[in-house]
Structures are given as C-alpha cells and as structure tokens.
Design a protein around this motif. Sequence first.
Motif, PDB file in Angstrom:
ATOM      1  N   UNK A   1     162.547 -23.255 -54.025  1.00  0.00           N
ATOM      2  CA  UNK A   1     163.803 -22.498 -54.110  1.00  0.00           C
ATOM      3  C   UNK A   1     164.992 -23.451 -54.158  1.00  0.00           C
ATOM      4  N   UNK A   2     165.998 -23.069 -54.927  1.00  0.00           N
ATOM      5  CA  UNK A   2     167.225 -23.869 -54.958  1.00  0.00           C
ATOM      6  C   UNK A   2     168.012 -23.622 -53.680  1.00  0.00           C
ATOM      7  N   UNK A   3     168.629 -24.672 -53.171  1.00  0.00           N
ATOM      8  CA  UNK A   3     169.331 -24.564 -51.893  1.00  0.00           C
ATOM      9  C   UNK A   3     170.704 -25.220 -51.997  1.00  0.00           C
ATOM     10  N   UNK A   4     171.729 -24.577 -51.462  1.00  0.00           N
ATOM     11  CA  UNK A   4     173.047 -25.222 -51.435  1.00  0.00           C
ATOM     12  C   UNK A   4     173.035 -26.387 -50.463  1.00  0.00           C
ATOM     13  N   UNK A   5     173.737 -27.430 -50.801  1.00  0.00           N
ATOM     14  CA  UNK A   5     173.724 -28.630 -49.975  1.00  0.00           C
ATOM     15  C   UNK A   5     174.890 -28.649 -48.992  1.00  0.00           C
ATOM     16  N   UNK A   6     174.633 -29.192 -47.825  1.00  0.00           N
ATOM     17  CA  UNK A   6     175.636 -29.424 -46.790  1.00  0.00           C
ATOM     18  C   UNK A   6     176.302 -28.125 -46.315  1.00  0.00           C
ATOM     19  N   UNK A   7     175.516 -27.042 -46.348  1.00  0.00           N
ATOM     20  CA  UNK A   7     175.962 -25.760 -45.794  1.00  0.00           C
ATOM     21  C   UNK A   7     175.051 -25.330 -44.650  1.00  0.00           C
ATOM     22  N   UNK A   8     173.898 -25.967 -44.555  1.00  0.00           N
ATOM     23  CA  UNK A   8     172.894 -25.629 -43.544  1.00  0.00           C
ATOM     24  C   UNK A   8     172.592 -26.901 -42.760  1.00  0.00           C
ATOM     25  N   UNK A   9     173.060 -26.948 -41.531  1.00  0.00           N
ATOM     26  CA  UNK A   9     172.842 -28.163 -40.724  1.00  0.00           C
ATOM     27  C   UNK A   9     172.758 -27.789 -39.237  1.00  0.00           C
ATOM     28  N   UNK A  10     171.702 -27.061 -38.857  1.00  0.00           N
ATOM     29  CA  UNK A  10     171.576 -26.616 -37.463  1.00  0.00           C
ATOM     30  C   UNK A  10     171.379 -27.747 -36.469  1.00  0.00           C
ATOM     31  N   UNK A  11     171.005 -28.932 -36.956  1.00  0.00           N
ATOM     32  CA  UNK A  11     170.859 -30.096 -36.076  1.00  0.00           C
ATOM     33  C   UNK A  11     171.924 -31.142 -36.372  1.00  0.00           C
ATOM     34  N   UNK A  12     173.023 -30.718 -37.015  1.00  0.00           N
ATOM     35  CA  UNK A  12     174.080 -31.617 -37.484  1.00  0.00           C
ATOM     36  C   UNK A  12     173.526 -32.500 -38.602  1.00  0.00           C
ATOM     37  N   UNK A  13     174.317 -33.487 -39.021  1.00  0.00           N
ATOM     38  CA  UNK A  13     173.932 -34.363 -40.126  1.00  0.00           C
ATOM     39  C   UNK A  13     174.333 -35.793 -39.800  1.00  0.00           C
ATOM     40  N   UNK A  14     173.728 -36.725 -40.509  1.00  0.00           N
ATOM     41  CA  UNK A  14     174.152 -38.110 -40.398  1.00  0.00           C
ATOM     42  C   UNK A  14     173.616 -38.815 -39.167  1.00  0.00           C
ATOM     43  N   UNK A  15     174.224 -39.955 -38.821  1.00  0.00           N
ATOM     44  CA  UNK A  15     173.717 -40.777 -37.714  1.00  0.00           C
ATOM     45  C   UNK A  15     173.761 -40.082 -36.364  1.00  0.00           C
ATOM     46  N   UNK A  16     174.646 -39.090 -36.191  1.00  0.00           N
ATOM     47  CA  UNK A  16     174.739 -38.401 -34.906  1.00  0.00           C
ATOM     48  C   UNK A  16     173.993 -37.071 -34.913  1.00  0.00           C
ATOM     49  N   UNK A  17     173.072 -36.904 -35.868  1.00  0.00           N
ATOM     50  CA  UNK A  17     172.260 -35.682 -35.875  1.00  0.00           C
ATOM     51  C   UNK A  17     171.322 -35.700 -34.671  1.00  0.00           C
ATOM     52  N   UNK A  18     170.746 -34.551 -34.362  1.00  0.00           N
ATOM     53  CA  UNK A  18     169.943 -34.384 -33.154  1.00  0.00           C
ATOM     54  C   UNK A  18     168.698 -35.264 -33.181  1.00  0.00           C
ATOM     55  N   UNK A  19     168.560 -36.100 -32.159  1.00  0.00           N
ATOM     56  CA  UNK A  19     167.418 -36.994 -32.054  1.00  0.00           C
ATOM     57  C   UNK A  19     166.114 -36.219 -31.901  1.00  0.00           C
ATOM     58  N   UNK A  20     166.174 -35.063 -31.249  1.00  0.00           N
ATOM     59  CA  UNK A  20     164.945 -34.336 -30.921  1.00  0.00           C
ATOM     60  C   UNK A  20     164.572 -33.235 -31.887  1.00  0.00           C
ATOM     61  N   UNK A  21     165.126 -33.232 -33.100  1.00  0.00           N
ATOM     62  CA  UNK A  21     164.856 -32.094 -33.988  1.00  0.00           C
ATOM     63  C   UNK A  21     163.395 -32.001 -34.407  1.00  0.00           C
ATOM     64  N   UNK A  22     162.723 -33.121 -34.673  1.00  0.00           N
ATOM     65  CA  UNK A  22     161.308 -33.072 -35.040  1.00  0.00           C
ATOM     66  C   UNK A  22     160.479 -32.597 -33.854  1.00  0.00           C
ATOM     67  N   UNK A  23     160.764 -33.123 -32.677  1.00  0.00           N
ATOM     68  CA  UNK A  23     160.122 -32.681 -31.436  1.00  0.00           C
ATOM     69  C   UNK A  23     160.263 -31.164 -31.290  1.00  0.00           C
ATOM     70  N   UNK A  24     161.485 -30.668 -31.454  1.00  0.00           N
ATOM     71  CA  UNK A  24     161.778 -29.250 -31.275  1.00  0.00           C
ATOM     72  C   UNK A  24     160.983 -28.380 -32.237  1.00  0.00           C
ATOM     73  N   UNK A  25     160.936 -28.770 -33.495  1.00  0.00           N
ATOM     74  CA  UNK A  25     160.266 -27.930 -34.494  1.00  0.00           C
ATOM     75  C   UNK A  25     158.745 -27.999 -34.381  1.00  0.00           C
ATOM     76  N   UNK A  26     158.205 -29.128 -33.949  1.00  0.00           N
ATOM     77  CA  UNK A  26     156.766 -29.190 -33.664  1.00  0.00           C
ATOM     78  C   UNK A  26     156.413 -28.220 -32.548  1.00  0.00           C
ATOM     79  N   UNK A  27     157.189 -28.262 -31.477  1.00  0.00           N
ATOM     80  CA  UNK A  27     156.940 -27.390 -30.329  1.00  0.00           C
ATOM     81  C   UNK A  27     157.072 -25.920 -30.722  1.00  0.00           C
TER      82      UNK A  27
END
Length: 509
Positions: free
Chosen positions: A435-461
């Motif tokens: 599916x086509x997706x708009x960019x930089x409109x969906x960022x529930x874990x923020x973006x860039x160097x200060x994005x959430x460190x635990x996002x992979x952990x969270x989604x695995x759980x």
Amino acid sequence: MAICQTVSECTTYLTFCVTCAVFIAFVVYCLYVKHIHAKYDHIPGPPRDNFFLGHILTFRREMKSDRVMHDILLEWTEKYGPVYRINVFHYVSLVVCCPDTTKEILLSPKYSKDPLVYKHLFHLFGLRFLGNGLVTAMDHDVWYKQRRIMDPAFSSSYLRCLMDTFNERAECLMQHLEEIAEEGTIAKMHRLVNCVTLDVICKVAFGVDLDLLKHPDSPFPNAIELCLQGMLHYLSDPFFRFLPWNKKKVQEIQDAVKLLRTTGAKWINQRRKAVENGEDVPKDILTKILKTAEELEVDGEEDHELMLDNFVTFFIAGQETTANQLSFAIMELGRHPEILKKAKEEVDDVLGTRLDILYDDLGKLTYLTQVLKETLRIYPTAPGTSRWLHEDFVIGGLKIPAECSVIFSSYITSRMEKFFKDPLKFDPERFHPNASKPYFCYYPFALGPRSCLGQTFSQMEAKVVLAKFLQRFDFNLVPGQSFDIKDTGTLRPRSGVLCTIKHCAKSTS
C-alpha cells in the motif's frame, strides 16, 4: 516617640519602593509580552483568551471536559492551517503539520527537545522525576552518553533472548483469562494487559518478579498512573499546584514519585553489589547497563541519578504505551468482526496449536503487524513531541523567528483526511506492504535520533501477547461501554475495554 516615627517613615518608604519596583516590573513584563505578540502575530492562530494567559484557559476547559487535548489542536489545524501559533504567558509554540518540516526538524540532531516542556519534567511538583534521562535530556552530549550505555540492552541479538520472558508473562495472562472465562465474569482488558506489560519490563529490565495478576494490590500501577496525571497537570495547568483543593492530589503524586525513585535506588544498588561480589546475576537490561557504564567509566553521583532517571522512564514508558496499544487493538478488533476473523486466521496459520511463540514467528504475523500499526495511527499512545528552534526558520512560506518551540503531533496528522482517506475508519490494509503511504505523517515513536529506543521491544511484546490472546480466546465487547479516549498524558481507552471471553473451540497443546 521620635524613633517610632522614624521606623514608621522607613517602613512607609520601603513599602513605596517595593510597590514602585513591582509596578515597574509589571510594566516591563507587559511590554515584553506585547513585544512577543508583535514578533509572532503574523503567524495565524486562534484568538488568545487573555493578554497574559494566552490560551491557558482554553486548555483548562479542555481538560475539565475530559476531551483529548490534541482534539482542540486538530480543530485548530483544520481551521488555521498546517502551521499556527499558540500562546502561554510570554511563550509561543507552533503546531506544525507539514511533512517536509517534520522530516527536516525531527531527523536532524541539531534541534534539541523543547526546554519549556522537558525542563518541567526534570522535577514533578518539587521532586526530581525524569531528570536528565533519555526522554528529557536536552544537551546532546548528555543524551548521547546515555544512549551509548543503553544501546547494547536493546540490540536485536539481545531482544531475541527476551522471547522466553514475553511468552512466560503472556502465558500467565492466558491462564488468568481462562479462569475469568470459566467463571463467566467480565475481563477488564486494559487493567490485565497493563499488569502484564509492567511485569515484563520489571522482569527483563530489572530482574524483578512482581506477578501483578496474583498481587493486584501492588502500589506500582497506581503510582505510575499518578505520575502520568501529574505530568499532564504540571505541563498544562501552571496553577494546579497552588490551588488549595489540589493539595491532597499533589501530595499523592509526590509520594508516587518517591516510591518509584526509592524502589529504583534499591534495585540498582542490590544489583551493583551482586555484580561487585561476583554473584550470578540475570543477564537483563540493568546488568547490561551497569556493565556498559563500568566500561565507559561512568560512576559519578550524577551518573547514579541518571540511572534513577532512566529507571523511572523505563518503568513508566516501558509498559504504559504498550498496554494502551494492546487495549485499543483489542477494542477495535471487537468492533470489527471481519478484521478480527482475518487476524485470528493468520495466527492459526502461523502458530497452529503451538503455545510457544518463536522469534521467527513474529515476522510471519504480517496482518497482525498491520493491526498494531493501524492501532497506533488512530490511537498514538504517546501522541506528540516538540523541538526548539534556536534560529530563524521558514515554514510554508512563513518566516518563524528563533526562540520558540515546535509541536509535532502524530495524533493530528493521522486523523487528517489530507493524509489518510476516511481517517477515523480502522483499516489495517493501510499498512499492507504494497500500500502507498504518506511520509512523515505517521510517527507514533517519533522520528530521527531521538526516536523511542524501545519501539522494537514494545512491538515484539505486543505481538506475542495479542497473538496468544487471539489463538486461545473468542471475545465480545460488553455493550454500552464508551469507546472514547482518556488523556492521562498518554492515551488510553476510557472504559478499560470490558470483554466477555470464552475459550476457543479448537484445542491447544
């Protein structure tokens, strides 16, 4: 008599001087506020409620009405455009919903976090709270030093090792749900998944078994909720602390902060002593952090305080957002039987009757991943972030003077027709790989160097817990409950997702 008259004259003179000083300070402040208004009033925005207070009264009304604060920002975005100002005293913040600006600012390390927000979270009602932890640190060097310490504890190789704990704690929930199904009572799903995610973060991060499903009287869930409430009041209502009728609530919040930091200090010191004595210790996140800190020769008093800052950060953020995401996902699956059926079929295809979920299974649960992503689109549990403009900037053709904050809200952009067709419709197909997706409109874990460190952990759980639940149980939402959102600093389902559940007809082994 003469002495009394002299004292009286001195007192009168001193009072006059103080009054003049206060008056001059007030006039200077008025002129400064007027200067700030003139500096930024070329930027569109809603009318201020008050010359001094700006939009504070509107925000207080929104909080009292139990609406999500971001809903009023969404309304203003639709009315005033993709960049507009809001005023609080002499501070100006810009709400920005331009994908290009979102990309430019959030992906760049040169824009620090907004000091107006994150400095406030250093303390909470006079007590050190999040301090200079990973979320709140504004100085890049302070943040980078901590990130180097934390990164090994969230590497892909280490996260693979957490599958046993994810399975174990999720299995405890399944056993508890079986008892509820047999008794025919109502399952309060938000409370239950909240217990599991807190159990998980305590086990994998700090090597502590809380077992909250068997010990519901633990003070920690309530302490976390109080801290979240405190954050919301602290940031949005500067008068909250000083109103006499809030004294009891402020004291409860302060006690909650003390509990978390005291507990953190106890657990960290116990582990440090165990490591020093050469004892066998869990190979968990805390051990990895202590080991990395030792390698980097990090051992000062402030470094110990930073560990406590991050303990509180992990304790709250490490479970709250995942629990809320799971609760909203279950709520939406219950409201959409066709989506629920498709998700259950995929779980059955991947797992069959096998109870233990493997790391390799997670990548095969593609539709379940879509469900979880769509959940975060409509219900980003941590809905926004902010950065500080330290230099002049141009957004959408508008020149933005330096020294103001910029607010980015995934809640707003994810609910705009401009970016997502029929945005309030729950549709996991938006996140189909093709599916086509708009960019930089969906960022529930923020973006860039200060994005959430635990996002992979969270989604695995989240995937392990939700897959086990769908594999083992059929459920229906209790009629009459609200599907509204409760804003507690993070977003959670207001009614708690009340369900009637029964064991699936198929057997498991």
